[in-house]
Design an enzyme around this catalytic site. Structure first.
Site, PDB file in Angstrom:
ATOM      1  N   ARG A  20      -7.654   2.716  13.263  1.00  0.00           N
ATOM      2  CA  ARG A  20      -8.602   1.410  12.970  1.00  0.00           C
ATOM      3  C   ARG A  20      -8.370   0.334  14.061  1.00  0.00           C
ATOM      4  O   ARG A  20      -9.407  -0.147  14.611  1.00  0.00           O
ATOM      5  CB  ARG A  20      -8.033   0.795  11.786  1.00  0.00           C
ATOM      6  CG  ARG A  20      -9.395  -0.310  11.158  1.00  0.00           C
ATOM      7  CD  ARG A  20      -9.018  -0.898   9.710  1.00  0.00           C
ATOM      8  NE  ARG A  20      -9.581  -0.049   8.954  1.00  0.00           N
ATOM      9  CZ  ARG A  20     -10.851  -0.014   8.355  1.00  0.00           C
ATOM     10  NH1 ARG A  20     -11.711  -0.754   8.912  1.00  0.00           N
ATOM     11  NH2 ARG A  20     -11.108   0.734   7.232  1.00  0.00           N
ATOM     12  N   GLU A  41     -10.755  -8.014   3.523  1.00  0.00           N
ATOM     13  CA  GLU A  41     -10.056  -8.158   4.924  1.00  0.00           C
ATOM     14  C   GLU A  41     -10.769  -9.136   6.045  1.00  0.00           C
ATOM     15  O   GLU A  41     -10.204  -9.731   6.760  1.00  0.00           O
ATOM     16  CB  GLU A  41      -9.611  -6.841   5.473  1.00  0.00           C
ATOM     17  CG  GLU A  41      -8.756  -6.019   4.601  1.00  0.00           C
ATOM     18  CD  GLU A  41      -8.553  -4.400   4.839  1.00  0.00           C
ATOM     19  OE1 GLU A  41      -9.614  -3.944   4.553  1.00  0.00           O
ATOM     20  OE2 GLU A  41      -7.591  -4.172   5.676  1.00  0.00           O
ATOM     21  N   GLU A  61       1.003  -1.215   0.071  1.00  0.00           N
ATOM     22  CA  GLU A  61      -0.191  -0.118  -0.152  1.00  0.00           C
ATOM     23  C   GLU A  61       1.014   1.282   0.005  1.00  0.00           C
ATOM     24  O   GLU A  61       0.840   2.253  -0.774  1.00  0.00           O
ATOM     25  CB  GLU A  61      -0.830  -0.031   1.444  1.00  0.00           C
ATOM     26  CG  GLU A  61      -1.971   1.052   1.354  1.00  0.00           C
ATOM     27  CD  GLU A  61      -2.829   1.236   2.429  1.00  0.00           C
ATOM     28  OE1 GLU A  61      -3.198   0.121   2.909  1.00  0.00           O
ATOM     29  OE2 GLU A  61      -3.512   2.129   2.774  1.00  0.00           O
TER      30      GLU A  61
HETATM   31  N1  MTE Z   1      -6.321 -11.281  -1.629  1.00  0.00           N
HETATM   32  C1  MTE Z   1      -5.219 -11.781  -2.353  1.00  0.00           C
HETATM   33  N2  MTE Z   1      -5.545 -12.911  -3.164  1.00  0.00           N
HETATM   34  N3  MTE Z   1      -4.287 -11.123  -2.455  1.00  0.00           N
HETATM   35  C2  MTE Z   1      -4.035  -9.935  -1.738  1.00  0.00           C
HETATM   36  O1  MTE Z   1      -2.949  -9.097  -1.659  1.00  0.00           O
HETATM   37  N4  MTE Z   1      -5.142  -8.532  -0.247  1.00  0.00           N
HETATM   38  C3  MTE Z   1      -5.841  -8.127   0.980  1.00  0.00           C
HETATM   39  C4  MTE Z   1      -7.616  -8.588   0.419  1.00  0.00           C
HETATM   40  N5  MTE Z   1      -7.635  -9.784  -0.218  1.00  0.00           N
HETATM   41  C5  MTE Z   1      -5.056  -9.333  -0.797  1.00  0.00           C
HETATM   42  C6  MTE Z   1      -6.500 -10.062  -0.906  1.00  0.00           C
HETATM   43  C7  MTE Z   1      -6.161  -6.617   1.342  1.00  0.00           C
HETATM   44  S1  MTE Z   1      -5.141  -6.507   2.702  1.00  0.00           S
HETATM   45  C8  MTE Z   1      -7.067  -5.932   1.049  1.00  0.00           C
HETATM   46  S2  MTE Z   1      -7.360  -4.337   1.765  1.00  0.00           S
HETATM   47  C9  MTE Z   1      -8.042  -6.339   0.152  1.00  0.00           C
HETATM   48  O2  MTE Z   1      -7.951  -7.548  -0.477  1.00  0.00           O
HETATM   49  C10 MTE Z   1      -7.945  -5.260  -0.976  1.00  0.00           C
HETATM   50  O3  MTE Z   1      -8.813  -5.575  -1.942  1.00  0.00           O
HETATM   51  P1  MTE Z   1     -10.151  -5.213  -2.234  1.00  0.00           P
HETATM   52  O4  MTE Z   1     -10.365  -3.731  -1.681  1.00  0.00           O
HETATM   53  O5  MTE Z   1     -10.717  -5.369  -3.427  1.00  0.00           O
HETATM   54  O6  MTE Z   1     -10.743  -6.153  -1.039  1.00  0.00           O
HETATM   55  N1  HPA Z   2      -7.396   0.771   5.495  1.00  0.00           N
HETATM   56  C1  HPA Z   2      -6.440   0.889   4.716  1.00  0.00           C
HETATM   57  N2  HPA Z   2      -5.620   1.412   4.165  1.00  0.00           N
HETATM   58  C2  HPA Z   2      -5.780   2.976   4.831  1.00  0.00           C
HETATM   59  C3  HPA Z   2      -6.826   3.173   5.609  1.00  0.00           C
HETATM   60  C4  HPA Z   2      -7.670   2.007   6.000  1.00  0.00           C
HETATM   61  O1  HPA Z   2      -8.745   2.187   6.712  1.00  0.00           O
HETATM   62  N3  HPA Z   2      -6.833   4.172   5.877  1.00  0.00           N
HETATM   63  C5  HPA Z   2      -5.648   4.777   5.399  1.00  0.00           C
HETATM   64  N4  HPA Z   2      -5.131   3.818   4.516  1.00  0.00           N
HETATM   65 MO1  MOS Z   3      -5.358  -3.701   2.834  1.00  0.00          MO
HETATM   66  S1  MOS Z   3      -4.209  -4.093   4.750  1.00  0.00           S
HETATM   67  O1  MOS Z   3      -6.221  -2.287   3.464  1.00  0.00           O
HETATM   68  O2  MOS Z   3      -4.292  -3.231   1.863  1.00  0.00           O
END
Ligand code: MTE
Ligand code: HPA
Ligand code: MOS
Length: 774
Positions: free
Chosen positions: A327, A730, A249
């Site tokens: 968070r 998540e 990120e």
């Molecule tokens: N799933 C896979 N296969 N690979 C990833 O890197 N990241 C996770 C989750 N699932 C991840 C994953 C995290 S930390 C987050 S915040 C969300 O996917 C981000 O994607 P989304 O916002 O589309 O759910």
């Molecule tokens: N989640 C993930 N990444 C972030 C957030 C959050 O709530 N706020 C800022 N970066």
């Molecule tokens: Mo997920 S820890 O918000 O990239």
């Protein structure tokens, strides 16, 4: 376990029940299994490309007295070695706080901190040069423990306090009060694709970067700052990530910036890909936390008061830790309603690599503590923790410590559904039975409810844009700010466009994520990527639709009052099929010089948060669920197996069952790994000991639960979720917390006098000690 038994487990994993009607598109899977998917390291090399290697700090804290790289620079094939002095702009990559250099200047703050970049014609030359670098560092004291840092007032950001009611006076009304500490360790992201970037100079003094990042705009912004150029000179392109899990990120920016810096100065393409051990050593992980809790209950087991203090191990720079800390506070009461809460959180500065986002973003760390507090209370009262958990589950109308009022709570529904469907009474009795019959194997069970807020906690970040082109042959190109990292967002974006246009998913190509096409993006994170970008895409597609419908009404139907629909690629007027299909319609529209492109923008309505009073409505909605976890402990060896995880998860109205189920299964296993086996170890000098896959154990296919089923609670109340399909990325990770308590319960069954602590991960070593201590 016998091998054929293990194979059976794998089959069970694959056969979780499907939900009717939900799509199964997986746009990326064919490319993955045939090896055609493109990652940074697959981008064809350009002529003149240089390879980068990083020389990083061998100590965790000290003053750099001298660095000598003259002989290193003379190694055959080495083109140039860059120090902080070669940076044309600002030597600064901090996102939230400007406290992190790209390359160390006079002081190093953690082992693995980048000091020099070696650019060479080939990797061997760069590697050889590394060994010729001489450095003199005057060591300074090293802090690795957040409580020690706190005692010395070393903080990365101002401390925060969330407060509702009056906990201090409520404790005096409580019949039962319990206090203790709880600890969670870090977690290595272990994305399959290590950090990396590829950059080349472009005309007008600009640079283009292919980066393995969740946040293309963050890379762009950082590169601009470090090069001292404006953002429009920096183009960042992302095809996909081999996993991010939060680790990319913010922490992808350094490598992207290094590649860009070298490309910009040498005017040659440059590639910077970390090897696994470099990645493990140089990057931050999930923030470890050490926390205190105090919980008070009345005689009916209502939790009246809760007080908690979190000491977050932030590492040597703020990175995302201040937001993660926030968070933790948001989720410090998990799925429970507690009328009097005081929660304090400190982000402590230590000499470890800056810790960072990891799936759950501080939420899991906060939830572990309340679960420990409840477990502590239950054990002391001689009752099952589930009694307290169920009793205190939140309901609509309850106010959370940060002021948001709970609406459409599915907390009890998920709990009741999972305990009913999987017959919790029978599970419990079977365990009692098993434990009575077995002297040296004991089973334990725990329930883990989850309530997770969806939106970036920083309100400002909740917006996205999308660009859609319908080409004159009827094919469609879609660009959004969403980054695919295995979570299936590409599939969901294609589904949104196909559904909105009424056409086949085959017609839609999802383009790479690119800062020139879609600007000012928030990172793909906070589980909000599909909601934010999907809604923006919906707006874009609807704009094109409006033009198409107007054309059909005026030019085809000759009646602006008629009802127009495009369904299964056919044009319907007043519900009657016409001779026009999508393709012929688009040709006609194009001939009439109508705009077939649109840009959509979305920003989440409703949400707000006032940090000065720590109150507001920060989340668009919450995701709920409950999991039952059972485990068997081998009481001679201290080893264990997770027998089963049964989860009921509130997915809203899932638009992609396969993707959402994959997210649940993957998240649960990743959560179990964090809670049970993954052990990040630094020694007192701040050196990472768990620095390779031989010393850092992550779950493999054989350590997944023997049974893992996820049932979706199909709800349809959340219009802020894309097509009512709730965010899923998540929340499932936090079901894994139940594995800790299931194992711990088995240990206590064997040894009721056990002093085993609330200290995760609950590794076999800790289990063995807990089985036999008095
Ligand atoms: N799933 C896979 N296969 N690979 C990833 O890197 N990241 C996770 C989750 N699932 C991840 C994953 C995290 S930390 C987050 S915040 C969300 O996917 C981000 O994607 P989304 O916002 O589309 O759910
Ligand atoms: N989640 C993930 N990444 C972030 C957030 C959050 O709530 N706020 C800022 N970066
Ligand atoms: Mo997920 S820890 O918000 O990239």
């Amino acid at each position: 376990m016998l091998l054929d038994e293990k194979d059976k487990n794998i089959k069970q994993l694959q056969s979780s029940p499907p939900v009717s009607g939900a799509g199964g598109l997986n746009a990326d899977a064919p490319g993955h299994v045939t090896g055609k998917s493109i990652y940074v390291d697959d981008i064809p090399m350009m002529e003149g490309m240089v390879f980068l290697k990083i020389y990083d700090s061998p100590v965790a804290h000290g003053i750099i007295k001298a660095v000598d790289y003259t002989t290193a620079e003379q190694v055959d094939g080495v083109v140039k070695i860059f120090s902080y002095k070669d940076i044309p702009g600002e030597n600064q990559i901090g996102g939230i706080v400007a406290d992190e250099t790209l390359l160390a200047d006079t002081e190093v703050h953690f082992c693995g901190q980048p000091i020099l970049i070696i650019a060479a014609e080939n990797e061997d030359a760069a590697e050889e040069a590394i060994h010729k670098i001489k450095i003199e560092i005057d060591a300074l004291p090293v802090i690795t423990d957040p409580r020690v840092a706190f005692a010395q007032n070393k903080l990365l950001s101002p401390s925060r306090k969330f407060k509702i009611g009056d906990a201090a006076s409520a404790f005096t009304q409580c019949k039962h009060v319990f206090e203790g500490t709880a600890e969670t360790n870090g977690q290595e992201h272990l994305y399959l694709e290590t950090q990396g970037a590829y950059a080349y100079p472009t005309e007008h003094d600009s640079v283009k970067i292919f980066s393995s990042t969740q946040g293309p705009t963050q890379v762009q912004r950082t590169v601009a700052r470090v090069l001292g150029v404006s953002m429009n000179k920096v183009e960042v392109d992302v095809s996909r990530l081999g996993g991010g899990f939060g680790g990319k990120e913010d922490q992808a920016s350094a490598w992207g910036t290094m590649a860009a810096l070298v490309a910009y100065i040498l005017k040659r393409p440059a590639k910077c890909i970390l090897q696994r051990m470099e990645d493990m050593r140089m990057t931050g992980k999930r923030n470890p936390y050490s926390s205190d809790y105090k919980i008070g209950l009345d005689e009916d087991l209502n939790i009246l008061a809760y007080e908690t203090t979190f000491y977050q191990n932030g590492g040597a720079a703020a990175d995302l830790s201040p937001a993660i800390l926030e968070r933790t506070l948001f989720h410090c009461t998990n799925s429970y309603f507690i009328p009097n809460v005081t929660a304090t959180a400190h982000s402590c500065k230590t000499n470890l690599p800056p810790n960072t986002a990891f799936r759950g973003f501080g939420g899991p760390q906060g939830m572990f503590v309340i679960e420990a507090a409840i477990d502590h209370a239950a054990k002391s009262l001689g009752i099952d923790a589930t009694v307290i958990q169920r009793k205190n589950m939140m309901d609509d109308g309850n106010e959370l410590p940060y002021g948001q009022i709970i609406k459409n709570s599915e907390a009890r529904n998920c709990w009741d559904e999972v305990t009913g469907k999987y017959d919790i009474g029978k599970i419990r009795n079977d365990i009692i039975d098993f434990n009575a019959k077995n002297d040296f194997r004991k089973k334990g069970m725990a329930l883990m409810p989850v309530c997770f807020g969806i939106s970036f906690t920083n309100t400002m970040m909740n917006h996205a844009r999308a660009l859609v082109h319908v080409y004159s042959d009827g094919s469609v190109g879609v660009s959004t700010g969403a980054v695919e990292m295995g979570q299936g967002v590409n599939s969901k974006m294609i589904q949104v466009a196909a559904k909105t246009f009424g056409i086949s998913t085959d017609r839609i190509k999802l383009e790479t994520t690119n800062t020139t096409r879609v600007a000012n993006t928030s990172p793909s994170a906070a589980s909000s990527t599909a909601d934010l970008n999907g809604k923006a895409l919906l707006h874009a597609c609807n704009q094109v639709n409006e033009r198409l419908h107007a054309f059909i009404k005026t030019e085809i139907a000759g009646n602006i009052e008629c009802i127009v629909e495009i369904r299964d690629e056919r044009v319907y007027i007043n519900d009657e099929a016409t001779v026009y299909n999508w393709k012929s319609l688009i040709q006609q529209v194009f001939m009439k010089r109508i705009n077939l492109s649109a840009k959509g923008h979305y920003s989440t309505p409703v949400i707000h948060f006032d940090k000065t009073i720590e109150k507001g409505h920060p989340f668009a909605y919450h995701v709920y669920g409950t999991a039952i976890i059972t485990a068997t402990v081998d009481c001679l060896r201290g080893t264990y197996e997770i027998d089963a995880v049964y989860a009921v998860h509130d997915a809203g109205t899932s638009i992609n069952h396969a993707v959402d189920l994959g997210q649940c299964e993957g998240g649960i296993v990743q959560g179990i790994g964090w809670m049970t086996m993954e052990e990040v170890v630094y020694n007192d000098e701040g050196r990472l000991l768990s620095n390779a896959l031989s010393t850092y154990k992550i779950p493999d296919i054989y350590s997944v639960p023997k049974e893992l089923t996820v049932q979706f609670l199909n709800t349809d109340k959340n219009n802020l979720a894309i097509l009512k399909s709730k965010a899923v990325g998540e929340p499932p990770l936090m079901y894994g917390i139940g594995a800790f308590f299931a194992i711990r319960n088995a240990v206590i069954t064997f040894n009721p006098a056990s002093t085993i602590k609330y200290n995760a991960p609950i590794t076999p070593e800790k289990v063995l000690m807990g089985l036999y201590n008095q």
